[in-house]
Design a protein around this motif. Sequence first.
Motif, PDB file in Angstrom:
ATOM      1  N   LEU A  84      -2.388 -15.686  -7.340  1.00 40.15           N
ATOM      2  CA  LEU A  84      -3.355 -14.604  -7.542  1.00 40.15           C
ATOM      3  C   LEU A  84      -3.138 -13.471  -6.550  1.00 40.15           C
ATOM      4  CD1 LEU A  84      -6.516 -16.793  -8.211  1.00 40.15           C
ATOM      5  CD2 LEU A  84      -5.433 -15.232  -9.840  1.00 40.15           C
ATOM      6  N   LEU A  85      -2.766 -13.808  -5.327  1.00 41.80           N
ATOM      7  CA  LEU A  85      -2.485 -12.766  -4.338  1.00 41.80           C
ATOM      8  C   LEU A  85      -1.248 -11.961  -4.733  1.00 41.80           C
ATOM      9  CD1 LEU A  85      -3.257 -14.622  -0.987  1.00 41.80           C
ATOM     10  CD2 LEU A  85      -4.543 -12.729  -1.994  1.00 41.80           C
ATOM     11  N   ILE A  86      -0.254 -12.638  -5.312  1.00 38.46           N
ATOM     12  CA  ILE A  86       0.932 -11.924  -5.795  1.00 38.46           C
ATOM     13  C   ILE A  86       0.544 -10.972  -6.924  1.00 38.46           C
ATOM     14  CG2 ILE A  86       3.163 -12.186  -6.941  1.00 38.46           C
ATOM     15  CD1 ILE A  86       3.473 -14.861  -5.482  1.00 38.46           C
ATOM     16  N   LEU A  87      -0.288 -11.454  -7.847  1.00 33.72           N
ATOM     17  CA  LEU A  87      -0.765 -10.590  -8.931  1.00 33.72           C
ATOM     18  C   LEU A  87      -1.568  -9.414  -8.383  1.00 33.72           C
ATOM     19  CD1 LEU A  87      -1.944 -13.203 -11.608  1.00 33.72           C
ATOM     20  CD2 LEU A  87       0.001 -11.648 -11.790  1.00 33.72           C
ATOM     21  N   ALA A  88      -2.432  -9.697  -7.409  1.00 29.20           N
ATOM     22  CA  ALA A  88      -3.284  -8.645  -6.845  1.00 29.20           C
ATOM     23  C   ALA A  88      -2.462  -7.573  -6.150  1.00 29.20           C
ATOM     24  CB  ALA A  88      -4.292  -9.247  -5.877  1.00 29.20           C
ATOM     25  N   SER A  89      -1.358  -7.972  -5.518  1.00 28.38           N
ATOM     26  CA  SER A  89      -0.543  -7.009  -4.777  1.00 28.38           C
ATOM     27  C   SER A  89       0.200  -6.041  -5.698  1.00 28.38           C
ATOM     28  CB  SER A  89       0.476  -7.751  -3.901  1.00 28.38           C
ATOM     29  OG  SER A  89       1.410  -8.456  -4.706  1.00 28.38           O
ATOM     30  N   SER A  90       0.347  -6.399  -6.976  1.00 30.17           N
ATOM     31  CA  SER A  90       1.130  -5.570  -7.885  1.00 30.17           C
ATOM     32  C   SER A  90       0.529  -4.181  -8.099  1.00 30.17           C
ATOM     33  CB  SER A  90       1.270  -6.279  -9.247  1.00 30.17           C
ATOM     34  OG  SER A  90      -0.002  -6.469  -9.837  1.00 30.17           O
ATOM     35  N   GLY A  91      -0.803  -4.096  -8.091  1.00 28.89           N
ATOM     36  CA  GLY A  91      -1.440  -2.794  -8.302  1.00 28.89           C
ATOM     37  C   GLY A  91      -2.300  -2.367  -7.127  1.00 28.89           C
ATOM     38  N   LEU A  92      -1.914  -2.815  -5.940  1.00 23.69           N
ATOM     39  CA  LEU A  92      -2.752  -2.564  -4.761  1.00 23.69           C
ATOM     40  C   LEU A  92      -2.874  -1.079  -4.447  1.00 23.69           C
ATOM     41  CD1 LEU A  92      -4.332  -4.283  -2.731  1.00 23.69           C
ATOM     42  CD2 LEU A  92      -2.357  -4.180  -1.214  1.00 23.69           C
ATOM     43  N   LEU A  93      -1.824  -0.302  -4.756  1.00 28.70           N
ATOM     44  CA  LEU A  93      -1.872   1.135  -4.459  1.00 28.70           C
ATOM     45  C   LEU A  93      -2.946   1.845  -5.269  1.00 28.70           C
ATOM     46  CD1 LEU A  93       1.956   1.949  -4.272  1.00 28.70           C
ATOM     47  CD2 LEU A  93       0.357   1.658  -2.379  1.00 28.70           C
ATOM     48  N   LEU A  94      -3.353   1.246  -6.398  1.00 29.62           N
ATOM     49  CA  LEU A  94      -4.386   1.857  -7.234  1.00 29.62           C
ATOM     50  C   LEU A  94      -5.778   1.680  -6.643  1.00 29.62           C
ATOM     51  CD1 LEU A  94      -3.084   0.682 -10.730  1.00 29.62           C
ATOM     52  CD2 LEU A  94      -2.835   2.955  -9.712  1.00 29.62           C
ATOM     53  N   PHE A  95      -5.910   0.716  -5.732  1.00 29.97           N
ATOM     54  CA  PHE A  95      -7.216   0.416  -5.133  1.00 29.97           C
ATOM     55  C   PHE A  95      -7.074   0.440  -3.608  1.00 29.97           C
ATOM     56  CE2 PHE A  95      -6.781  -2.086  -9.068  1.00 29.97           C
ATOM     57  CZ  PHE A  95      -7.748  -1.463  -9.835  1.00 29.97           C
ATOM     58  N   SER A  96      -6.801   1.626  -3.087  1.00 29.63           N
ATOM     59  CA  SER A  96      -6.527   1.744  -1.658  1.00 29.63           C
ATOM     60  C   SER A  96      -7.699   1.306  -0.797  1.00 29.63           C
ATOM     61  CB  SER A  96      -6.158   3.197  -1.320  1.00 29.63           C
ATOM     62  OG  SER A  96      -7.210   4.075  -1.727  1.00 29.63           O
ATOM     63  N   GLY A  97      -8.916   1.431  -1.320  1.00 27.90           N
ATOM     64  CA  GLY A  97     -10.083   1.048  -0.538  1.00 27.90           C
ATOM     65  C   GLY A  97     -10.225  -0.447  -0.346  1.00 27.90           C
ATOM     66  N   LEU A  98      -9.461  -1.230  -1.124  1.00 23.69           N
ATOM     67  CA  LEU A  98      -9.562  -2.684  -1.033  1.00 23.69           C
ATOM     68  C   LEU A  98      -8.380  -3.307  -0.307  1.00 23.69           C
ATOM     69  CD1 LEU A  98     -10.850  -3.473  -4.629  1.00 23.69           C
ATOM     70  CD2 LEU A  98     -12.173  -3.425  -2.524  1.00 23.69           C
ATOM     71  N   ARG A  99      -7.552  -2.516   0.335  1.00 27.44           N
ATOM     72  CA  ARG A  99      -6.375  -3.076   1.010  1.00 27.44           C
ATOM     73  C   ARG A  99      -6.772  -4.016   2.133  1.00 27.44           C
ATOM     74  NH1 ARG A  99      -2.621   2.398   1.559  1.00 27.44           N
ATOM     75  NH2 ARG A  99      -2.428   2.785  -0.694  1.00 27.44           N
ATOM     76  N   TYR A 100      -7.812  -3.652   2.866  1.00 23.70           N
ATOM     77  CA  TYR A 100      -8.227  -4.506   3.986  1.00 23.70           C
ATOM     78  C   TYR A 100      -8.728  -5.861   3.480  1.00 23.70           C
ATOM     79  CZ  TYR A 100      -7.911  -0.213   6.726  1.00 23.70           C
ATOM     80  OH  TYR A 100      -7.458   0.916   7.325  1.00 23.70           O
ATOM     81  N   TYR A 101      -9.435  -5.862   2.353  1.00 26.83           N
ATOM     82  CA  TYR A 101      -9.892  -7.138   1.775  1.00 26.83           C
ATOM     83  C   TYR A 101      -8.707  -7.976   1.304  1.00 26.83           C
ATOM     84  CZ  TYR A 101     -14.502  -4.956   1.786  1.00 26.83           C
ATOM     85  OH  TYR A 101     -15.666  -4.344   2.167  1.00 26.83           O
ATOM     86  N   PHE A 102      -7.677  -7.303   0.801  1.00 22.28           N
ATOM     87  CA  PHE A 102      -6.498  -8.030   0.343  1.00 22.28           C
ATOM     88  C   PHE A 102      -5.805  -8.711   1.521  1.00 22.28           C
ATOM     89  CE2 PHE A 102      -1.878  -8.026  -0.175  1.00 22.28           C
ATOM     90  CZ  PHE A 102      -1.737  -8.812  -1.308  1.00 22.28           C
ATOM     91  N   PHE A 103      -5.575  -7.955   2.590  1.00 24.08           N
ATOM     92  CA  PHE A 103      -4.892  -8.531   3.750  1.00 24.08           C
ATOM     93  C   PHE A 103      -5.744  -9.613   4.416  1.00 24.08           C
ATOM     94  CE2 PHE A 103      -2.699  -4.317   3.599  1.00 24.08           C
ATOM     95  CZ  PHE A 103      -1.445  -4.822   3.290  1.00 24.08           C
ATOM     96  N   LEU A 104      -7.059  -9.457   4.363  1.00 26.62           N
ATOM     97  CA  LEU A 104      -7.940 -10.505   4.880  1.00 26.62           C
ATOM     98  C   LEU A 104      -7.796 -11.781   4.049  1.00 26.62           C
ATOM     99  CD1 LEU A 104     -10.204 -11.453   6.777  1.00 26.62           C
ATOM    100  CD2 LEU A 104     -11.850 -10.483   5.161  1.00 26.62           C
ATOM    101  N   SER A 105      -7.697 -11.626   2.746  1.00 30.45           N
ATOM    102  CA  SER A 105      -7.505 -12.787   1.861  1.00 30.45           C
ATOM    103  C   SER A 105      -6.173 -13.468   2.147  1.00 30.45           C
ATOM    104  CB  SER A 105      -7.560 -12.355   0.391  1.00 30.45           C
ATOM    105  OG  SER A 105      -8.806 -11.784   0.074  1.00 30.45           O
ATOM    106  N   VAL A 106      -5.123 -12.663   2.372  1.00 29.31           N
ATOM    107  CA  VAL A 106      -3.813 -13.230   2.709  1.00 29.31           C
ATOM    108  C   VAL A 106      -3.896 -14.039   3.998  1.00 29.31           C
ATOM    109  CG1 VAL A 106      -1.456 -12.672   3.394  1.00 29.31           C
ATOM    110  CG2 VAL A 106      -2.523 -11.442   1.506  1.00 29.31           C
ATOM    111  N   ALA A 107      -4.617 -13.502   4.992  1.00 30.21           N
ATOM    112  CA  ALA A 107      -4.762 -14.215   6.265  1.00 30.21           C
ATOM    113  C   ALA A 107      -5.512 -15.525   6.081  1.00 30.21           C
ATOM    114  CB  ALA A 107      -5.484 -13.323   7.278  1.00 30.21           C
ATOM    115  N   ILE A 108      -6.576 -15.506   5.275  1.00 34.57           N
ATOM    116  CA  ILE A 108      -7.368 -16.726   5.050  1.00 34.57           C
ATOM    117  C   ILE A 108      -6.525 -17.787   4.345  1.00 34.57           C
ATOM    118  CG2 ILE A 108      -9.331 -17.691   3.798  1.00 34.57           C
ATOM    119  CD1 ILE A 108     -10.794 -15.048   4.279  1.00 34.57           C
ATOM    120  N   VAL A 109      -5.790 -17.377   3.307  1.00 35.41           N
ATOM    121  CA  VAL A 109      -4.948 -18.332   2.581  1.00 35.41           C
ATOM    122  C   VAL A 109      -3.846 -18.873   3.493  1.00 35.41           C
ATOM    123  CG1 VAL A 109      -3.345 -18.620   0.653  1.00 35.41           C
ATOM    124  CG2 VAL A 109      -5.445 -17.309   0.354  1.00 35.41           C
ATOM    125  N   GLY A 110      -3.281 -18.010   4.334  1.00 37.45           N
ATOM    126  CA  GLY A 110      -2.267 -18.466   5.283  1.00 37.45           C
ATOM    127  C   GLY A 110      -2.808 -19.513   6.240  1.00 37.45           C
TER     128      GLY A 110
END
Length: 340
Positions: A155-181
Amino acid sequence: MEGNIADEFSEAQEQFLETQDNKAWRGWMRGAAIVLGGSAFLYVFGTFWVGRSIWDNPTARELLGLRELPLVIGLVVVGVCLRAVRFYYFGRRLRWTVPLLPSFVVFVASFSLTATPGKAGELLKSALLRRRYGTSVAECAGVLVVERLGDLLALLILASSGLLLFSGLRYYFFLSVAIVGLICITPRTICYTILLWSTRYKWFRPLAERLIRILHTIDTLLKPEPLLIGLALAFGAWGSEALAFNVLVYRLPVEIPLVASFSIVGLSAVVGALSMLPGGLGGVEAVMVLLLTELGVDLPSSTVTVILFRLCTLYLMTLAGFCFLGLWKVINSTAKPPLR
């Protein structure tokens, strides 16, 4: 003579226990079906009540008669089949003796308890397989953990595909990556050491030993080959659901790129999984509607699109889970559990 009487008594006892088991099974299925129907009704009624403006929006009303609905459901079913193949593959890696068809039936039956916190209801698989094939509960729990980790990574790989379209959510994405890691690293580096230390105490030793067996299963399935195969199947499964969502948004007045559909499904599912809410209810819908409106889709159209998608995924698969649970009962009614 005494032997015949004993045999007759034993047979009568088995028939009595089977009758009691069937009564309990029918009662549980009836109650579960009532809960499913009631929650689905409240979900749809509540969502439409919040978005009452849907009925004044012609685009949203047109979506309710979606002609592509069979295609959407077909793509969702493909995703479920890929995840069932992954479950069977993990079982083969652990040397389970479960054939493909029973493994598929049990996997789909576990969807009957999808709407539980953290999808803990999927442990139903361990109960069914243990009774019929004697599989280890610890191994089933380990498979469940690896499945969830693979889903989150896909799901994180899928989410990263269009991340540039939702610039305001980049911090939430990287936080999710850290939690999963952290989830991937913690079991081996911290939990295993603590559990080994805990086995010195008699009162905690049985639980610690069970948890250690779960960690051994996780280690086995996180080796490069099973990890990559499982991740590829997870990515294909969730990608199929993202395609189903893209079919739904294709008829919206605003053009939604395919990568945006992937990102919306990925981000919303990650939020739902990390929230530990039953089935991600509330969190998934809110994120999907928010992202669609950010792309310029009006609120009524966004709401009805998300409702249709969740009905084709969460509730349809939960209903299928109950059907396959009944099928499991039928095909195993005459089978005897293995000797242990």
